[in-house]
Design an enzyme around this catalytic site. Structure first.
Site, short mmCIF file in Angstrom:
data_model
loop_
_atom_site.label_atom_id
_atom_site.label_comp_id
_atom_site.label_asym_id
_atom_site.label_seq_id
_atom_site.Cartn_x
_atom_site.Cartn_y
_atom_site.Cartn_z
CB SER A 49 -0.93 0.00 1.22
OG SER A 49 -1.76 -1.13 1.23
CB ILE A 51 0.39 3.26 4.18
CG1 ILE A 51 -0.70 3.39 3.11
CG2 ILE A 51 -0.01 4.06 5.42
CD1 ILE A 51 -2.00 2.73 3.52
CG HIS A 53 0.75 1.67 8.81
ND1 HIS A 53 -0.60 1.54 8.57
CD2 HIS A 53 1.36 0.85 7.93
CE1 HIS A 53 -0.80 0.66 7.60
NE2 HIS A 53 0.39 0.23 7.19
NE ARG A 315 -1.42 -8.10 2.44
CZ ARG A 315 -2.71 -7.87 2.67
NH1 ARG A 315 -3.10 -7.47 3.85
NH2 ARG A 315 -3.60 -8.04 1.72
CB ILE A 339 8.81 -8.33 8.19
CG1 ILE A 339 9.91 -8.94 9.06
CG2 ILE A 339 8.80 -6.81 8.33
CD1 ILE A 339 9.81 -8.66 10.53
CB SER A 341 0.71 -4.47 7.39
OG SER A 341 0.32 -3.18 7.78
CB CYS A 406 1.48 7.81 -19.44
SG CYS A 406 0.60 6.97 -20.77
#
Length: 477
Positions: A49, A51, A53, A315, A339, A341, A406
């Protein structure tokens, strides 16, 4: 046969392995980074993702929660040193029903206990103020301003470049097949016969950490693959929020998210499905409708019509926490497994923990005075004002040859990627973003193949998408 003796051999060149390599490169050590794929970040690290956190999803009794908080705090300095795309845009957890507010309040209290910087428990009005594109059905939620977004593969490439600059040796397509402890060191052999010696081995092999552990004669455990499917929306998508939007999570998943990527596209997903095959990255036709419907509950302007590609990542799930410990069965073998998320967020703190563990076990760590934490930072041509572009083109006309329309990626940028050792189509894509736009490589793939040929003399029929047998062309061209 290569009989080089290293102080530390790190198995796995994803975000965990490269973070460890870069951390250890600060010291007078001989470090080997072993990767079974054709390039780094080609495993779990390339398909997540992206992210950073906010420190509220997990109780601080878990190691992963503590490493998440400390790791997240390191990214500003890392970004100054390495220049990867990163932005602290903040994270929202949106409660859509009043009965979800109790769970949201729990996340808020947990974040406070964890020390999540600036975390807020928000009213409906505050949530809509923070993110106007949220559904009008939102009743409240949580805001973590320290959360952010990152381009994960660029982060891994930057870590690698820094580690290599400071002396780390990288072996790609090195699939460890045998390990033996003899004469006070590990003798590690690849399936192609290459061989290295190392005083310490660190198992950062992600999905295959269980196989590596067994191969070393260490603990036996099972890494389960949990597949997450995503869809990527075009840069012009109306459903592009300014902050990462989470639903209230379930017991097994943080749920389907709407994520504004650091490069301006929008990511929706992921699913969370157990799969038996650790190479199963196939996506399914019904996923778009499922993911899109979930995303629209959060951000109604998300549209399936804006999807330009889909992909899946796997994952490495192992119980409920990270497994970071020296083996109790064999010497000098450090497990860094399970390991999942928030592994990306925690990676810098994991690296520091591994360094401390090695020091405590007896590895001598003497700082190298020549260590340089900074790497040469290149600014994408597409972000430069017209006059700066003109100056670059005058210095090197290849900057004026736009190969990927693009994403506005020039020939010079692709050549730089190739000269950094990225000679597969995916390696170049992750390094430069060429092939990541709306046409997904339809316009530029042929041009990139010709540039790889020109720069490396690899025949066109040997050029691959991601290494191995992923050949692009066969027959006559």
């Amino acid at each position: 046969m290569n009989r080089t003796m290293y102080d530390v051999a790190i198995i796995g060149a994803g975000v965990t392995g490269t973070s460890i390599a870069r951390k250890l490169s600060r010291y007078k050590l001989r470090i080997a980074l072993l990767e079974k794929e054709a390039d780094v970040s080609f495993g779990t690290s390339k398909a997540n993702s992206g992210i950073i956190h906010g420190g509220f999803h997990h109780n601080k009794k878990y190691l992963k929660a503590r490493l998440e908080i400390s790791g997240a705090a390191m990214f500003d300095q890392l970004q100054r040193e390495l220049g990867f795309p990163f932005r602290r845009c903040g994270i929202l957890v949106a409660a859509m029903h009043h009965d979800e507010m109790e769970a949201a309040a729990h996340l808020f209290r947990q974040g406070q206990e964890n020390g999540a910087p600036g975390i807020e428990f928000c009213s409906r009005e505050r949530m809509l103020e923070l993110e106007p594109k949220l559904s009008q059905n939102v009743v409240g939620g949580v805001y973590a301003p320290s959360g952010g977004i990152i381009e994960p593969y660029r982060f891994v490439f930057s870590l690698l470049e820094s580690a290599v600059k400071n002396g780390t040796t990288v072996y790609t397509e090195f699939e460890a097949s045998h390990a033996e402890w003899a004469e006070n060191c590990w003798n590690i052999t690849a399936s192609d016969g290459r061989n290295i010696l190392a005083r310490y081995a660190v198992n950062a092999a992600g999905l295959y950490a269980d196989n590596i552990s067994k191969m070393f004669g260490a603990e036996e455990y099972t890494i389960e693959a949990r597949k997450g499917a995503y869809f990527l929306l075009d840069r012009l998508a109306e459903g592009h929020p300014q902050r990462v939007v989470f639903p209230v999570p379930s017991r097994i998943s943080k749920g389907m998210l709407v994520i504004p990527t650091v490069e301006g596209t929008t990511l929706i997903g992921p699913t969370a499905d157990h799969v038996d095959n650790k190479e199963d990255k196939a996506t399914e036709g019904n996923h778009l409708a499922l993911i899109s419907a979930s995303a629209k509950l959060l951000v109604p302007s998300v549209s399936e019509q804006d999807a330009i590609t889909n992909f899946a990542g796997l994952r490495p799930a192992l119980n409920d926490d990270f497994y970071i410990a020296f083996s109790e069965k064999v010497p000098r073998f450090l497990q860094v497994a399970g390991i999942q998320s928030p592994g990306l967020t925690a990676a810098p703190a994991i690296a520091r923990m591994v360094k401390d563990m090695l020091l405590k076990d007896g590895l001598e760590l003497s700082e190298d005075p020549s260590y340089d934490p900074f790497i040469r930072q290149t600014v994408p041509v597409r972000t430069l004002p017209a006059e700066k572009r003109a100056e670059l083109v005058e210095q090197n006309p290849a900057y004026g040859n736009i190969v990927c329309r693009c994403e506005e990626i020039s020939e010079a940028e692709i050549v730089e990627a190739i000269r950094h050792g990225h000679t597969t189509l995916d390696g170049i894509k992750f390094y430069t973003r060429a092939q990541m736009g709306r046409c997904q490589g339809g316009f530029c793939t042929g041009k990139i193949i010709r540039l790889i040929q020109r720069e490396t003399e690899i025949p066109y029929n040997k050029i691959t998408k991601r290494g191995g047998d992923s050949l692009i062309l066969e027959g006559e061209l």
